[in-house]
Design an enzyme around this catalytic site. Structure first.
Site, PDB file in Angstrom:
ATOM      1  N   LEU A  11      22.689  74.786  51.093  1.00 22.14           N
ATOM      2  CA  LEU A  11      21.733  75.703  50.473  1.00 22.14           C
ATOM      3  C   LEU A  11      22.310  76.197  49.157  1.00 22.14           C
ATOM      4  O   LEU A  11      23.286  76.949  49.141  1.00 22.14           O
ATOM      5  CB  LEU A  11      21.450  76.884  51.404  1.00 22.14           C
ATOM      6  CG  LEU A  11      21.126  76.506  52.854  1.00 22.14           C
ATOM      7  CD1 LEU A  11      20.799  77.759  53.658  1.00 22.14           C
ATOM      8  CD2 LEU A  11      19.975  75.504  52.906  1.00 22.14           C
ATOM      9  N   ARG A  39      24.485  88.277  41.264  1.00 20.10           N
ATOM     10  CA  ARG A  39      25.682  89.116  41.136  1.00 20.10           C
ATOM     11  C   ARG A  39      26.765  88.460  40.268  1.00 20.10           C
ATOM     12  O   ARG A  39      27.752  89.086  39.919  1.00 20.10           O
ATOM     13  CB  ARG A  39      26.235  89.467  42.521  1.00 20.10           C
ATOM     14  CG  ARG A  39      25.429  90.601  43.164  1.00 20.10           C
ATOM     15  CD  ARG A  39      25.914  90.893  44.561  1.00 20.10           C
ATOM     16  NE  ARG A  39      25.385  89.936  45.519  1.00 20.10           N
ATOM     17  CZ  ARG A  39      25.798  89.843  46.786  1.00 20.10           C
ATOM     18  NH1 ARG A  39      26.743  90.656  47.227  1.00 20.10           N
ATOM     19  NH2 ARG A  39      25.261  88.971  47.597  1.00 20.10           N
ATOM     20  N   GLY A  43      14.676  83.156  50.516  1.00 22.52           N
ATOM     21  CA  GLY A  43      15.592  83.371  51.644  1.00 22.52           C
ATOM     22  C   GLY A  43      16.140  82.057  52.185  1.00 22.52           C
ATOM     23  O   GLY A  43      15.616  80.982  51.891  1.00 22.52           O
ATOM     24  N   ASP A  59      27.606  78.680  48.832  1.00 22.06           N
ATOM     25  CA  ASP A  59      28.646  79.574  48.320  1.00 22.06           C
ATOM     26  C   ASP A  59      29.742  79.820  49.351  1.00 22.06           C
ATOM     27  O   ASP A  59      30.411  80.842  49.334  1.00 22.06           O
ATOM     28  CB  ASP A  59      28.035  80.897  47.818  1.00 22.06           C
ATOM     29  CG  ASP A  59      27.344  81.698  48.923  1.00 22.06           C
ATOM     30  OD1 ASP A  59      27.254  81.203  50.072  1.00 22.06           O
ATOM     31  OD2 ASP A  59      26.898  82.826  48.638  1.00 22.06           O
ATOM     32  N   GLY A 110      26.361  89.023  57.544  1.00 26.64           N
ATOM     33  CA  GLY A 110      25.570  89.179  58.749  1.00 26.64           C
ATOM     34  C   GLY A 110      26.519  89.426  59.917  1.00 26.64           C
ATOM     35  O   GLY A 110      27.546  88.768  60.041  1.00 26.64           O
ATOM     36  N   ARG A 114      50.459  62.236  24.798  1.00 20.16           N
ATOM     37  CA  ARG A 114      49.013  62.254  25.057  1.00 20.16           C
ATOM     38  C   ARG A 114      48.329  60.923  24.823  1.00 20.16           C
ATOM     39  O   ARG A 114      48.927  59.985  24.284  1.00 20.16           O
ATOM     40  CB  ARG A 114      48.369  63.325  24.178  1.00 20.16           C
ATOM     41  CG  ARG A 114      48.498  63.068  22.698  1.00 20.16           C
ATOM     42  CD  ARG A 114      47.957  64.254  21.910  1.00 20.16           C
ATOM     43  NE  ARG A 114      48.153  64.111  20.492  1.00 20.16           N
ATOM     44  CZ  ARG A 114      47.188  63.778  19.631  1.00 20.16           C
ATOM     45  NH1 ARG A 114      45.972  63.518  20.043  1.00 20.16           N
ATOM     46  NH2 ARG A 114      47.460  63.692  18.333  1.00 20.16           N
ATOM     47  N   TYR A 138      48.047  57.396   9.559  1.00 20.92           N
ATOM     48  CA  TYR A 138      46.688  57.637   9.058  1.00 20.92           C
ATOM     49  C   TYR A 138      46.714  57.638   7.541  1.00 20.92           C
ATOM     50  O   TYR A 138      47.543  58.317   6.917  1.00 20.92           O
ATOM     51  CB  TYR A 138      46.214  58.997   9.588  1.00 20.92           C
ATOM     52  CG  TYR A 138      44.800  59.357   9.231  1.00 20.92           C
ATOM     53  CD1 TYR A 138      43.741  58.494   9.536  1.00 20.92           C
ATOM     54  CD2 TYR A 138      44.511  60.576   8.601  1.00 20.92           C
ATOM     55  CE1 TYR A 138      42.442  58.844   9.218  1.00 20.92           C
ATOM     56  CE2 TYR A 138      43.207  60.925   8.289  1.00 20.92           C
ATOM     57  CZ  TYR A 138      42.172  60.048   8.595  1.00 20.92           C
ATOM     58  OH  TYR A 138      40.884  60.391   8.278  1.00 20.92           O
ATOM     59  N   SER A 162      67.263  60.282  10.693  1.00 19.45           N
ATOM     60  CA  SER A 162      66.512  61.540  10.653  1.00 19.45           C
ATOM     61  C   SER A 162      65.622  61.619   9.432  1.00 19.45           C
ATOM     62  O   SER A 162      65.949  61.133   8.355  1.00 19.45           O
ATOM     63  CB  SER A 162      67.493  62.711  10.620  1.00 19.45           C
ATOM     64  OG  SER A 162      68.127  62.791  11.869  1.00 19.45           O
ATOM     65  N   ARG A 213      66.157  56.397  -1.090  1.00 22.31           N
ATOM     66  CA  ARG A 213      66.394  57.798  -1.400  1.00 22.31           C
ATOM     67  C   ARG A 213      66.801  57.865  -2.850  1.00 22.31           C
ATOM     68  O   ARG A 213      67.577  57.020  -3.295  1.00 22.31           O
ATOM     69  CB  ARG A 213      67.619  58.338  -0.676  1.00 22.31           C
ATOM     70  CG  ARG A 213      67.552  58.561   0.751  1.00 22.31           C
ATOM     71  CD  ARG A 213      68.979  59.041   1.145  1.00 22.31           C
ATOM     72  NE  ARG A 213      69.201  58.753   2.527  1.00 22.31           N
ATOM     73  CZ  ARG A 213      70.388  58.539   3.069  1.00 22.31           C
ATOM     74  NH1 ARG A 213      71.477  58.563   2.322  1.00 22.31           N
ATOM     75  NH2 ARG A 213      70.484  58.298   4.334  1.00 22.31           N
TER      76      ARG A 213
HETATM   77  C1  UD1 Z   1      24.225  84.762  54.216  1.00 20.73           C
HETATM   78  C2  UD1 Z   1      23.793  85.025  55.665  1.00 20.73           C
HETATM   79  C3  UD1 Z   1      24.775  86.013  56.294  1.00 20.73           C
HETATM   80  C4  UD1 Z   1      26.176  85.435  56.234  1.00 20.73           C
HETATM   81  C5  UD1 Z   1      26.566  85.061  54.791  1.00 20.73           C
HETATM   82  C6  UD1 Z   1      27.857  84.283  54.790  1.00 20.73           C
HETATM   83  C7  UD1 Z   1      21.356  84.826  55.722  1.00 20.73           C
HETATM   84  C8  UD1 Z   1      20.068  85.544  55.787  1.00 20.73           C
HETATM   85  N1  UD1 Z   1      22.452  85.576  55.701  1.00 20.73           N
HETATM   86  O1  UD1 Z   1      24.128  85.990  53.531  1.00 20.73           O
HETATM   87  O2  UD1 Z   1      24.437  86.231  57.627  1.00 20.73           O
HETATM   88  O3  UD1 Z   1      27.116  86.360  56.735  1.00 20.73           O
HETATM   89  O4  UD1 Z   1      25.535  84.225  54.211  1.00 20.73           O
HETATM   90  O5  UD1 Z   1      28.287  84.055  53.471  1.00 20.73           O
HETATM   91  O6  UD1 Z   1      21.371  83.617  55.744  1.00 20.73           O
HETATM   92  N2  UD1 Z   1      19.987  80.418  49.104  1.00 20.73           N
HETATM   93  C9  UD1 Z   1      18.987  79.527  48.825  1.00 20.73           C
HETATM   94  N3  UD1 Z   1      17.708  79.986  48.745  1.00 20.73           N
HETATM   95  C10 UD1 Z   1      17.385  81.294  48.923  1.00 20.73           C
HETATM   96  C11 UD1 Z   1      18.416  82.201  49.196  1.00 20.73           C
HETATM   97  C12 UD1 Z   1      19.715  81.727  49.299  1.00 20.73           C
HETATM   98  O7  UD1 Z   1      19.222  78.335  48.672  1.00 20.73           O
HETATM   99  O8  UD1 Z   1      16.209  81.620  48.819  1.00 20.73           O
HETATM  100  C13 UD1 Z   1      21.376  79.907  49.174  1.00 20.73           C
HETATM  101  C14 UD1 Z   1      22.268  80.601  48.170  1.00 20.73           C
HETATM  102  O9  UD1 Z   1      22.321  79.852  46.966  1.00 20.73           O
HETATM  103  C15 UD1 Z   1      23.605  80.654  48.886  1.00 20.73           C
HETATM  104  C16 UD1 Z   1      23.260  80.602  50.355  1.00 20.73           C
HETATM  105  O10 UD1 Z   1      21.913  80.200  50.437  1.00 20.73           O
HETATM  106  O11 UD1 Z   1      24.420  79.535  48.571  1.00 20.73           O
HETATM  107  C17 UD1 Z   1      23.426  81.964  51.021  1.00 20.73           C
HETATM  108  O12 UD1 Z   1      22.567  82.876  50.405  1.00 20.73           O
HETATM  109  P1  UD1 Z   1      23.004  84.348  50.024  1.00 20.73           P
HETATM  110  O13 UD1 Z   1      21.870  85.017  49.391  1.00 20.73           O
HETATM  111  O14 UD1 Z   1      24.288  84.311  49.291  1.00 20.73           O
HETATM  112  O15 UD1 Z   1      23.208  84.947  51.480  1.00 20.73           O
HETATM  113  P2  UD1 Z   1      24.161  86.128  51.922  1.00 20.73           P
HETATM  114  O16 UD1 Z   1      23.520  87.419  51.596  1.00 20.73           O
HETATM  115  O17 UD1 Z   1      25.513  85.911  51.418  1.00 20.73           O
HETATM  116 CA    CA Z   2      26.404  84.558  49.923  1.00 21.36          CA
END
Ligand code: UD1
Ligand code: CA
Length: 468
Positions: A6, A13, A77, A102, A145, A340, A394, A412, A447
């Site tokens: 994902l 942030r 989400g 991430d 979470g 290099r 060059y 030298s 020289r």
């Molecule tokens: C998420 C988990 C949390 C866990 C934590 C661990 C959920 C709801 N929560 O929280 O329980 O402890 O990871 O690091 O899953 N992303 C998408 N599409 C979206 C939203 C997010 O692809 O719409 C991807 C982000 O790019 C990221 C990952 O999903 O790589 C996690 O999303 P993020 O928003 O960072 O979740 P957390 O709040 O960290």
């Molecule tokens: Ca995260």
């Protein structure tokens, strides 16, 4: 085996123009680690969900054999992200690994162990695990979470997001690491049943887990080998922490294979660098790209190596730079040298203080110990390059080559104007400007004659006679 990453979130942030997953850790995008870890965990088919700056992410990984899926709303989400990739697993009767983009510290070994675990439960308990959630205890679980488990078992009752948690739930220090193994058909079922969070409006993947737990499906925890695996990279500070942790893991990996690192916290080490036993790395060294350090080689304080090969017993002395070049067996580079662009420093050769070697082959046993520029040149065996020698390669329009025969002696401050060929045992007197080829055994001197005028110094200096 299939795995889904994902990587569609906004990463707000990070406060960056660049997509979060493309921010680098030890010279590689964060996403590279996630994909690499999945592959090391035995996942062969990898899907990646993208949205925010999707094209940039795709481009960075276009030759990796990945399947990309597009999530319309990057704030939908984590469950919405998985739904965006439903074609990846809708007709898949198997286990699907899902990993947050991430979470670069979830190791390949852990992924492999999670997959083994579900097959073991299937074989020995006759149960199908619908969801296996990677967990860890963190001293500070803020932002993660929280896992609410059944007393005394590894069954998950539910995962509560920080924002939705009650004070008691927030006090729980066991967290969801953002890595899961799902039985694909049950995941699909759950994704269609869950509702957006009333707090954030997002569809949570953790709610899909909760749905399965409520439904009585088998939902279990898998404890991470190390709590650091749970680190989610949401801020630049967490990126810096992840970088240090991954670096130390690499150091440990190589240390276990016979490599010495002095003060490893000061060393920069990229994941594709490799070593042989008894290599030794001193404080502040920076090893990048596909650098190879062979048996017994030493990398001195503050040295920078980029795609370099340092062969057996060779030394790169402090504050030297070796880029895309080879330092052969027993050779010495530096201190304060730069080699290099496809150069070779031959066996036992010595390229010393303030010497630059560019696109050149320096033969075995050559000595160029101080202040020289060697560019576009081929030097035979045992050549001596004096202090201050310059290979003038060059002419203002083009680069030209120079070859120097075995055992030639270049005094030298000589200036060798390319294109040029010096024969074996040719001798160039110090300070000469050489514009013609020299045959074997020739002596060249160019020289202006030295004039000595007695007493003339008095004209230029105030002489204090009483000092004599
Ligand atoms: C998420 C988990 C949390 C866990 C934590 C661990 C959920 C709801 N929560 O929280 O329980 O402890 O990871 O690091 O899953 N992303 C998408 N599409 C979206 C939203 C997010 O692809 O719409 C991807 C982000 O790019 C990221 C990952 O999903 O790589 C996690 O999303 P993020 O928003 O960072 O979740 P957390 O709040 O960290
Ligand atoms: Ca995260």
């Amino acid at each position: 085996m299939r795995g889904l990453v994902l990587a569609a979130g906004l990463g707000s942030r990070f406060k960056s123009e660049k997509p979060k997953v493309l921010h680098e850790i030890l010279g590689k995008p964060m996403l590279w680690y996630v994909i690499n870890n999945l592959r090391n965990g035995g996942v062969t088919e990898i899907g990646v969900v993208v949205s925010h700056k999707a094209e940039e992410v795709k481009k960075a990984f276009e030759h990796e054999g990945l399947r990309f899926f597009y999530q319309k709303n990057p704030k939908g989400g984590t469950a919405d992200a998985v739904l965006a990739a439903k074609d990846f697993f809708a007709s898949y009767e198997g286990y699907l690994v899902v990993l947050n983009g991430d979470s670069p510290l979830v190791s390949g070994e852990t992924i492999k162990n999670m997959l083994n675990y579900v097959t073991m439960v299937e074989r020995y308990e006759g149960k199908r695990v619908s969801a296996l959630v990677l967990s860890a205890y963190l001293p500070d679980p803020t932002g993660y979470g929280r896992i609410i488990r059944e007393e005394g078992s590894d069954r998950v009752l539910k995962i509560v997001e920080e924002k939705d948690a009650t004070p008691e739930e927030r006090a729980v220090s066991e967290v969801n690491a953002g890595a899961y193994v799902f039985w694909a058909p049950h995941l699909l079922e759950a994704l269609f049943q869950i509702k957006p969070s009333p707090v954030t409006g997002e569809l949570y993947l953790t709610d899909a887990v909760n749905y399965m737990a409520e439904k009585g499906y088998e939902v279990r925890l898998f404890r991470a080998k190390e709590p650091s695996e749970a680190l989610g990279v949401n801020t630049r500070w967490e990126l810096a922490v992840a970088e240090s942790l991954i670096k130390l893991k690499l150091v440990r990996f190589w240390a276990e294979r016979g490599v010495t690192f002095h003060l490893p916290e000061t060393v920069w080490l990229e994941p594709e660098v490799s070593f042989e036993p008894d290599a030794e790395v001193f404080p502040g060294a920076v090893l990048k790209g596909k650098t190879k350090v062979k048996k017994g080689a030493r990398i001195g304080e503050g040295a920078l190596l980029v795609d370099a090969t340092v062969e057996e017993g060779a030394r790169v002395e402090p504050y030297s730079v070796v880029e895309r070049s080879v330092v052969k067996k027993g050779a010495v580079v530096g201190p304060f040298a730069r080699v290099r662009d496809g150069s070779t420093v031959g066996e036992g050769a010595h390229v010393g203080n303030f010497v630059e070697v560019k696109k050149s082959s320096v033969g075995p046993g050559v000595r160029a110990k101080h202040l020289a520029y060697i560019g576009d040149a081929t030097l035979g065996k045992g050549v001596n390059v004096g202090a201050g020698v310059v290979f003038a390669n060059y002419d203002g329009r083009q680069k030209h080559p120079t070859t120097v025969g075995d055992y030639a002696f270049i005094g030298s401050n000589a200036l060798l104007v390319a294109p040029l060929k010096l024969g074996r045992y040719a001798f160039v007197a110090g300070g000469s400007v050489v514009t013609k080829d020299l045959p074997d055994y020739a002596f060249a001197i160019a020289r202006p004659p030295l004039e000595v005028k007695e007493g003339l110094a008095r004209k230029f200096l105030d002489i204090k006679e009483d000092e004599s």
